[in-house]
Design an enzyme around this catalytic site. Structure first.
Site, PDB file in Angstrom:
ATOM      1  N   LYS A 113      67.730  -2.126  51.238  1.00 43.71           N
ATOM      2  CA  LYS A 113      66.477  -1.608  50.669  1.00 43.71           C
ATOM      3  C   LYS A 113      66.667  -0.231  50.069  1.00 43.71           C
ATOM      4  O   LYS A 113      65.977   0.121  49.111  1.00 43.71           O
ATOM      5  CB  LYS A 113      65.375  -1.589  51.737  1.00 43.71           C
ATOM      6  CG  LYS A 113      64.854  -2.981  52.073  1.00 43.71           C
ATOM      7  CD  LYS A 113      63.534  -2.919  52.810  1.00 43.71           C
ATOM      8  CE  LYS A 113      63.034  -4.314  53.130  1.00 43.71           C
ATOM      9  NZ  LYS A 113      61.884  -4.291  54.053  1.00 43.71           N
ATOM     10  N   LYS A 195      69.322 -19.040  49.582  1.00 42.82           N
ATOM     11  CA  LYS A 195      68.097 -19.259  50.348  1.00 42.82           C
ATOM     12  C   LYS A 195      66.855 -19.081  49.455  1.00 42.82           C
ATOM     13  O   LYS A 195      66.845 -18.206  48.588  1.00 42.82           O
ATOM     14  CB  LYS A 195      68.073 -18.228  51.490  1.00 42.82           C
ATOM     15  CG  LYS A 195      67.000 -18.456  52.511  1.00 42.82           C
ATOM     16  CD  LYS A 195      67.041 -17.381  53.597  1.00 42.82           C
ATOM     17  CE  LYS A 195      65.633 -17.104  54.073  1.00 42.82           C
ATOM     18  NZ  LYS A 195      65.496 -15.926  54.904  1.00 42.82           N
ATOM     19  N   LYS A 198      60.891 -15.187  49.032  1.00 42.94           N
ATOM     20  CA  LYS A 198      59.574 -14.895  48.474  1.00 42.94           C
ATOM     21  C   LYS A 198      59.657 -13.828  47.393  1.00 42.94           C
ATOM     22  O   LYS A 198      58.715 -13.625  46.650  1.00 42.94           O
ATOM     23  CB  LYS A 198      58.558 -14.537  49.566  1.00 42.94           C
ATOM     24  CG  LYS A 198      58.890 -13.377  50.462  1.00 42.94           C
ATOM     25  CD  LYS A 198      57.770 -13.229  51.512  1.00 42.94           C
ATOM     26  CE  LYS A 198      58.098 -12.126  52.499  1.00 42.94           C
ATOM     27  NZ  LYS A 198      57.043 -11.923  53.476  1.00 42.94           N
TER      28      LYS A 198
END
Ligand code: TRP
Length: 331
Positions: A113, A195, A198
């Site tokens: 992040k 994967k 979202k």
């Protein structure tokens, strides 16, 4: 005997995908009878990256409604919003003093992040795992069902629990991650070796729980498949395998059964069948969510009841912590 405690949470950022549903929410629902469950909407974690305030508030309610629409029974488990229970912030502060900057700066998610939000590497981002440890430890949770990407965070919660217990005497249950294997990994429809996420930039890669019927069917129609034309699950056919896995997860059948069902049919038939199956499964959830969101009073009451229940459990732990560390708590 007291039931064992399960704790988990989801951040109200971004829309949930069918991967989140199959991998997380659906499993939580299966656990609500056997365990004492606390499920939170982690809005305090969400603000470690920039959020639009009105959207954060809206998504918090949408997520609560979605949980209930998916079958989470607020009578059985404590469903609540993290910021409504002040002990999360309070325990975080106490745990901060036994958490090392070194271990926090080495966390994979912090590093990822920090790279992704290089203009906003704030203290909250680094402290994220300590807040998550506080979430879990406040309720003396034994098990924490999470995706594999959160395992490292549960491990830090374990480390902090053990460290605190060693320094101050037995206080916290040492939690264990519960990495759910039920059902295969759900992959991106556009890059089926990755994967389903979202936050994928390609809107066709992920199917969201809020996608309407036409969108769901269109996304599956555009799903990337493999060379050849036989419908079988294999390493050489990640696209077809992913579609079969999704089909089976929603139908409750085995891959072998699905392969027999589609024997002699083409990829187009498979894509349409998966699309319709998923759309059929999502539509009652979406209806229920819409109904719940139109009754904000009811939703507010449910969340308040959840927060009250969480508060009582959290207060017990925090008071013990304050006593152990020598905080004055009045006469
Ligand atoms: N960090 C988790 C995620 O992004 C959400 C979360 C917050 C959580 N607190 C938690 C998960 C406590 C399990 C337990 O998925």
């Amino acid at each position: 005997m007291d039931k064992k405690v399960i704790y988990s949470a989801v951040q109200p950022s971004g829309s949930l995908t069918i991967g989140n549903y199959l991998g997380a929410i659906r499993n939580w629902i299966g656990m609500q009878d056997e365990y004492d469950c606390f499920y939170a909407i982690a809005n305090m974690h969400a603000i470690t990256v920039k959020q639009e305030p009105s959207e954060l508030r809206r998504r918090t309610l949408e997520l609560a409604a979605l949980y209930i629409a998916c079958g989470l029974d607020p009578e059985k488990c404590a469903l609540y919003v993290q910021s409504q229970v002040p002990q999360h912030a309070e325990l975080t502060w106490a745990l901060n003093s036994i958490a090392y900057v070194g271990e926090l700066s080495r966390m994979t998610q912090f590093k990822d992040k920090s790279q992704k939000h290089a203009e906003n590497i704030n203290m909250g981002l680094m402290d994220y795992p300590v807040l998550m440890a506080a979430d879990i430890l406040l309720y003396q949770a034994q098990y924490v069902p999470v995706g594999a990407d959160q395992k490292q965070h549960v491990e830090i919660a374990r480390d902090l629990a053990i460290r605190f217990n060693n320094r101050y005497g037995d206080t916290f249950t040492v939690p264990e991650p519960l990495i759910l294997k039920g059902g295969a990994k759900i992959c991106s429809l556009q890059e089926p070796t990755k994967k389903m996420s979202k936050s994928d930039e390609n809107p066709n890669a992920s199917v969201f729980l809020t996608d309407d019927r036409d969108t769901v069917i269109r996304k599956f129609r555009r799903a990337v498949t493999d060379s050849g034309n036989e419908i079988v699950a294999s390493d050489e056919k990640p696209g077809v395998t992913n579609l079969l896995n999704i089909y089976c997860a929603f139908r409750g059948c085995t891959v072998g059964e699905a392969e027999r069902e589609f024997a002699g049919k083409g990829y187009g038939d498979l894509k349409l069948a998966v699309g319709e199956t998923v759309a059929d499964a999502l539509s009652p959830v979406q209806e229920a969510q819409k109904r719940l969101l139109s009754d904000k009073k009811y939703l507010g009451e449910v969340l308040q009841a959840g927060a009250d229940r969480a508060y009582r459990a959290a207060r017990r732990t925090l008071s013990k912590v304050y006593r152990k560390i020598g905080f004055y708590q009045g006469e």
